[in-house]
Design an enzyme around this catalytic site. Sequence first.
Site, PDB file in Angstrom:
ATOM      1  CB  CYS A 144      59.929  77.659  23.424  1.00 32.46           C
ATOM      2  SG  CYS A 144      60.825  76.359  22.969  1.00 32.46           S
TER       3      CYS A 144
ATOM      4  CD  GLU B  94      59.110  77.145  19.096  1.00 35.10           C
ATOM      5  OE1 GLU B  94      59.585  77.537  20.217  1.00 35.10           O
ATOM      6  OE2 GLU B  94      60.175  76.638  18.287  1.00 35.10           O
TER       7      GLU B  94
END
Length: 509
Positions: free
Chosen positions: A281, A244
């Site tokens: 995020c 990620e």
Amino acid sequence: MTASVWSVDPRTGERREQVTAEADAAGVDAVVRAVHRTRGALADQAARTALLRAAAGQLEALRTEIVRVADAETALGEARLQGELARSAYQLRAFADEVGDGDYLGVIIDHADGTLSPERPDLRRYKIPLGVVAVYAASNFPLAFSVPGGDTASALAAGCPVVVKAHPNHPATSELCANALRCAAAAVGLPENVISLVHGFEAGVELVRHPLVTAAGFTGSVNGGRALFDLAAARPTPIPFHGELGSLNPVVVTEAAAGERAEELGTGLAGSVTLGVGQFCVKPGLVLVPEGGAGDRLIASLATRVARETGGHLLDSRIRDAFVAGVAARRALPEVEAPVAPGPGAANSAVAGILTAPAKRLTGDGPHRLLLEECFGPVTVIARYTDEAEIAAVLARLPGNLTATVQLSEEETHSAGGHGARLIAALTPLAGRIVVNGWPTGVAVAPAQHHGGPYPASTSVSTSVGATAIERWLRPVTYQNTPAALLPLELRDDNPLNVPRRVNSVREC
């Protein structure tokens, strides 16, 4: 000589304590080989379930100490860290339930059939663990995406022992949590080495290169993740790398939605942008808002709310410096304004703010493309659009994202072929999670969750949150015409483990 690993207070930048030493290549090799030897111990489903539940219990038993140390290393605050510890414990128990259910094995049995042309042999398929998994801890989630986080929980649930590369921002927290998990393993009769921990940049490189490591999970920056991804692909035997990386998380506010609830949207957006000092995020980093009228009211509401924020400490001085430099570079672009100026605060803190620009500036290949890149920290870019064509032109320039959000009016939510439907269709190729009339921050741990997206949001099509995260650490294998006595228990006709399965195209259990 290996370097010392120090715990640092992000509020002052001063060292707190020496925690351990960085691992060199020989140290990583010794750790990986010790972890590799525990694979057989994790083969038992009941043992894995017991481990995951015991690990959750150990974290909760050490809650006070873990939260205290994590706050000292991250400045995230006790309330946030209490919630993150609860989330981590919940994830561990959720994967214990997943193991007990057995559906993740994907058992499919097709009995031999000589009436078909060509004839079909007896085929039995399920999934087996890959082996040792390397987990790279995140800076912004010292618990839920680090040592006891979702990557570790899902890998252990799959039957894969784990080596975690600790993040340098919270080494003492990592040691506490690793010891908790190792104690949990010992308490249920498993080798402590089903999970181990290494520190240091070199250790991270050696880990992804090690021939006994079979897969890796990463949460972090685009540059760091891409470097490790390339190393994983360049090995003599390449391995899956589930990274990620970065995400802009665009939001589109329709003119009708702004007209219906401009002030409410401004307040909600401010809360999402400044949550955790903008270090989530899924922080919305680009928001398309209509030019003038209701759009101006939304921006005014957002500015009022953001201006009330007192700022906060970023995770480390490197992140703070990058934030300050990123904001300065964006503010220097023509027609970029700052209704609330983001930037450095006192000591090692940062001040939240917003930037605005005409959406047409974001549709070309000029310097304004910088506004389409993530700026980690408490800032968002408001792009003011004049029509639907400008929205489409901006969206066409975006890379992959973890989330994409659309704010619609009440009427637009009931029109199957209208503006709202067109926007959702345009956003769907850009992200792994589409949010309607909400905000992307807050990733629920649930079976249907998907936390991933097109590159650079992630390097694979998998999720790092939710039940299906376990699939990253498994591979399918089919047994053909195998005598019953030689089959794994999960594939035998009498189904002694009562595993959900599909037999001759009919779903059972």
